[in-house]
Design a protein around this motif. Sequence first.
Motif, PDB file in Angstrom:
ATOM      1  N   MET A  83       0.847  -1.203   0.000  1.00 48.07           N
ATOM      2  CA  MET A  83       0.000   0.000   0.000  1.00 48.07           C
ATOM      3  C   MET A  83       0.882   1.253   0.000  1.00 48.07           C
ATOM      4  O   MET A  83       1.927   1.271   0.661  1.00 48.07           O
ATOM      5  N   ILE A  84       0.473   2.251  -0.734  1.00 48.29           N
ATOM      6  CA  ILE A  84       1.259   3.484  -0.834  1.00 48.29           C
ATOM      7  C   ILE A  84       1.261   4.222   0.508  1.00 48.29           C
ATOM      8  O   ILE A  84       0.213   4.404   1.137  1.00 48.29           O
ATOM      9  N   ASP A  85       2.435   4.651   0.935  1.00 45.33           N
ATOM     10  CA  ASP A  85       2.614   5.405   2.175  1.00 45.33           C
ATOM     11  C   ASP A  85       2.227   6.858   1.922  1.00 45.33           C
ATOM     12  O   ASP A  85       2.927   7.595   1.216  1.00 45.33           O
ATOM     13  N   LEU A  86       1.119   7.279   2.508  1.00 46.07           N
ATOM     14  CA  LEU A  86       0.599   8.622   2.223  1.00 46.07           C
ATOM     15  C   LEU A  86       1.509   9.715   2.780  1.00 46.07           C
ATOM     16  O   LEU A  86       1.627  10.795   2.188  1.00 46.07           O
ATOM     17  N   GLU A  87       2.151   9.473   3.926  1.00 43.22           N
ATOM     18  CA  GLU A  87       3.083  10.481   4.449  1.00 43.22           C
ATOM     19  C   GLU A  87       4.244  10.685   3.488  1.00 43.22           C
ATOM     20  O   GLU A  87       4.729  11.806   3.309  1.00 43.22           O
ATOM     21  N   ALA A  88       4.687   9.604   2.864  1.00 42.69           N
ATOM     22  CA  ALA A  88       5.768   9.722   1.886  1.00 42.69           C
ATOM     23  C   ALA A  88       5.290  10.464   0.644  1.00 42.69           C
ATOM     24  O   ALA A  88       6.061  11.208   0.021  1.00 42.69           O
ATOM     25  N   VAL A  89       4.022  10.279   0.271  1.00 40.66           N
ATOM     26  CA  VAL A  89       3.464  11.016  -0.866  1.00 40.66           C
ATOM     27  C   VAL A  89       3.469  12.515  -0.558  1.00 40.66           C
ATOM     28  O   VAL A  89       3.802  13.345  -1.423  1.00 40.66           O
ATOM     29  N   VAL A  90       3.115  12.877   0.672  1.00 44.64           N
ATOM     30  CA  VAL A  90       3.148  14.289   1.076  1.00 44.64           C
ATOM     31  C   VAL A  90       4.572  14.831   0.956  1.00 44.64           C
ATOM     32  O   VAL A  90       4.791  15.957   0.509  1.00 44.64           O
ATOM     33  N   ALA A  91       5.566  14.020   1.336  1.00 41.84           N
ATOM     34  CA  ALA A  91       6.965  14.451   1.209  1.00 41.84           C
ATOM     35  C   ALA A  91       7.339  14.654  -0.252  1.00 41.84           C
ATOM     36  O   ALA A  91       8.018  15.628  -0.605  1.00 41.84           O
ATOM     37  N   LEU A  92       6.889  13.752  -1.117  1.00 41.41           N
ATOM     38  CA  LEU A  92       7.176  13.893  -2.549  1.00 41.41           C
ATOM     39  C   LEU A  92       6.510  15.148  -3.102  1.00 41.41           C
ATOM     40  O   LEU A  92       7.107  15.883  -3.899  1.00 41.41           O
ATOM     41  N   ARG A  93       5.273  15.410  -2.684  1.00 40.78           N
ATOM     42  CA  ARG A  93       4.582  16.626  -3.116  1.00 40.78           C
ATOM     43  C   ARG A  93       5.341  17.867  -2.653  1.00 40.78           C
ATOM     44  O   ARG A  93       5.412  18.870  -3.363  1.00 40.78           O
ATOM     45  N   ALA A  94       5.927  17.806  -1.459  1.00 42.70           N
ATOM     46  CA  ALA A  94       6.683  18.945  -0.946  1.00 42.70           C
ATOM     47  C   ALA A  94       7.933  19.193  -1.790  1.00 42.70           C
ATOM     48  O   ALA A  94       8.304  20.344  -2.045  1.00 42.70           O
ATOM     49  N   VAL A  95       8.586  18.125  -2.249  1.00 43.10           N
ATOM     50  CA  VAL A  95       9.736  18.290  -3.138  1.00 43.10           C
ATOM     51  C   VAL A  95       9.295  18.926  -4.448  1.00 43.10           C
ATOM     52  O   VAL A  95       9.948  19.841  -4.975  1.00 43.10           O
ATOM     53  N   ALA A  96       8.161  18.471  -4.985  1.00 42.39           N
ATOM     54  CA  ALA A  96       7.645  19.035  -6.233  1.00 42.39           C
ATOM     55  C   ALA A  96       7.323  20.509  -6.086  1.00 42.39           C
ATOM     56  O   ALA A  96       7.591  21.325  -6.972  1.00 42.39           O
ATOM     57  N   THR A  97       6.759  20.899  -4.941  1.00 37.72           N
ATOM     58  CA  THR A  97       6.343  22.288  -4.724  1.00 37.72           C
ATOM     59  C   THR A  97       7.521  23.204  -4.440  1.00 37.72           C
ATOM     60  O   THR A  97       7.591  24.326  -4.947  1.00 37.72           O
ATOM     61  N   ASN A  98       8.488  22.714  -3.649  1.00 38.46           N
ATOM     62  CA  ASN A  98       9.577  23.571  -3.183  1.00 38.46           C
ATOM     63  C   ASN A  98      10.841  23.472  -4.015  1.00 38.46           C
ATOM     64  O   ASN A  98      11.731  24.303  -3.883  1.00 38.46           O
TER      65      ASN A  98
ATOM     66  N   PHE B 241      10.933  18.634   8.836  1.00 34.82           N
ATOM     67  CA  PHE B 241      11.749  17.433   8.978  1.00 34.82           C
ATOM     68  C   PHE B 241      13.195  17.753   8.608  1.00 34.82           C
ATOM     69  O   PHE B 241      13.525  18.846   8.165  1.00 34.82           O
ATOM     70  N   THR B 242      14.063  16.744   8.743  1.00 33.19           N
ATOM     71  CA  THR B 242      15.414  16.874   8.225  1.00 33.19           C
ATOM     72  C   THR B 242      15.425  16.414   6.771  1.00 33.19           C
ATOM     73  O   THR B 242      14.575  15.602   6.363  1.00 33.19           O
ATOM     74  N   PRO B 243      16.379  16.888   5.955  1.00 35.41           N
ATOM     75  CA  PRO B 243      16.471  16.388   4.577  1.00 35.41           C
ATOM     76  C   PRO B 243      16.638  14.869   4.521  1.00 35.41           C
ATOM     77  O   PRO B 243      16.089  14.206   3.635  1.00 35.41           O
ATOM     78  N   SER B 244      17.369  14.312   5.483  1.00 37.51           N
ATOM     79  CA  SER B 244      17.553  12.860   5.513  1.00 37.51           C
ATOM     80  C   SER B 244      16.225  12.135   5.703  1.00 37.51           C
ATOM     81  O   SER B 244      15.965  11.117   5.056  1.00 37.51           O
ATOM     82  N   ALA B 245      15.365  12.672   6.583  1.00 34.19           N
ATOM     83  CA  ALA B 245      14.059  12.032   6.823  1.00 34.19           C
ATOM     84  C   ALA B 245      13.202  12.073   5.568  1.00 34.19           C
ATOM     85  O   ALA B 245      12.516  11.090   5.239  1.00 34.19           O
ATOM     86  N   VAL B 246      13.214  13.213   4.852  1.00 33.74           N
ATOM     87  CA  VAL B 246      12.432  13.316   3.619  1.00 33.74           C
ATOM     88  C   VAL B 246      12.960  12.336   2.576  1.00 33.74           C
ATOM     89  O   VAL B 246      12.192  11.635   1.908  1.00 33.74           O
ATOM     90  N   SER B 247      14.271  12.265   2.436  1.00 33.40           N
ATOM     91  CA  SER B 247      14.873  11.337   1.466  1.00 33.40           C
ATOM     92  C   SER B 247      14.498   9.896   1.789  1.00 33.40           C
ATOM     93  O   SER B 247      14.171   9.109   0.885  1.00 33.40           O
ATOM     94  N   GLN B 248      14.526   9.543   3.078  1.00 29.47           N
ATOM     95  CA  GLN B 248      14.184   8.181   3.467  1.00 29.47           C
ATOM     96  C   GLN B 248      12.727   7.867   3.182  1.00 29.47           C
ATOM     97  O   GLN B 248      12.389   6.753   2.750  1.00 29.47           O
ATOM     98  N   GLN B 249      11.842   8.836   3.411  1.00 29.12           N
ATOM     99  CA  GLN B 249      10.425   8.621   3.100  1.00 29.12           C
ATOM    100  C   GLN B 249      10.230   8.334   1.617  1.00 29.12           C
ATOM    101  O   GLN B 249       9.478   7.430   1.236  1.00 29.12           O
ATOM    102  N   ILE B 250      10.899   9.114   0.775  1.00 34.07           N
ATOM    103  CA  ILE B 250      10.727   8.940  -0.670  1.00 34.07           C
ATOM    104  C   ILE B 250      11.373   7.635  -1.143  1.00 34.07           C
ATOM    105  O   ILE B 250      10.819   6.927  -1.999  1.00 34.07           O
TER     106      ILE B 250
END
Length: 307
Positions: free
Chosen positions: A1-16, A28-37
């Motif tokens: 199942m797709i991890d929705l919190e990770a999707v939010v992180a991916l959307r944040a990369v797309a936006t920012n 979050f830290t950049p490391s945490a965002v990278s790990q989520q994605i």
Amino acid sequence: MIDLEAVVALRAVATNGSVAAAADALGFTPSAVSQQIKRLERGTRVALLERAGRGVVLTDAGRHLVTSSATVLADLERLEADLHLAGGAAADGAARPVTGEVRIGAFSTAVRGILVEVLPRLRVEHPELRVPMRESEPWETIALVASGQRDLGIVHRWGGVALAMPDHLVETPLFTDVADVILRRDHPLAGRAELTPGDLAEEEWIATFDSTICRQWLRRLFDGVSNAPRIVHESMEFENHLELVRAGLGVALVPRMGRPALHPDLVAIPTVRPASTRGVSAVHRRSQADSPALQVVLDAVRAARHG
């Protein structure tokens, strides 16, 4: 199942535009965002980011996921709001405490003029409600709210300066703020009751950066007046504008909201033809319209200016 919190992180990369900027927006830290994605990529077995120079960009699959997830995330927000409404009263009929988190984005004078009053009161009245705040320019605030990285935005628009509003956002007008020209008391124009752009055509100005809406309005104010305004000093802080004017280094256009009491050396005079006014509004996603937490914060913001 797709991890929705990770999707939010991916959307944040797309936006920012970068992992670091996304991490800053999400807290979050950049490391945490990278790990989520990376976890999202492992789960979907699809590459979602790819290297581009020193940064990263979304792959076609990543862009498709970000676009397609908007509806799902909005549905989840509506479901969460419905659940809060359904459970809004305890078994004995008493109102349940408002809980959860409402992330606010606001421009600097709204922080000083509204949120320094609102946030402490919310902490006392709703101790189980978290209301983290981030300062941002109106365009950025709208993008953050639209992408789900902030829940409530406080924005402003000067005169006819455009401020695009996506269809899935709701805008609530709050009030109108006025900006005055700040001059030294010994300035030749200091005795006027009002000032026109023509009166100010020869002045040297202190202004915010060129990318800001306030700077755009200052330029618009002088439409039709040649070689004006002459910007000499730039600062993002209006308190600095006041001190630079007091030092005799120019004049400035400073909003009343969030403005400290003027030093006796300074005077504030409104402009006419046109008047320098800005509309201040709150924005939120339509899918959160029934959220009790968001409504509590929005009501507090309204009361701060009209209570």
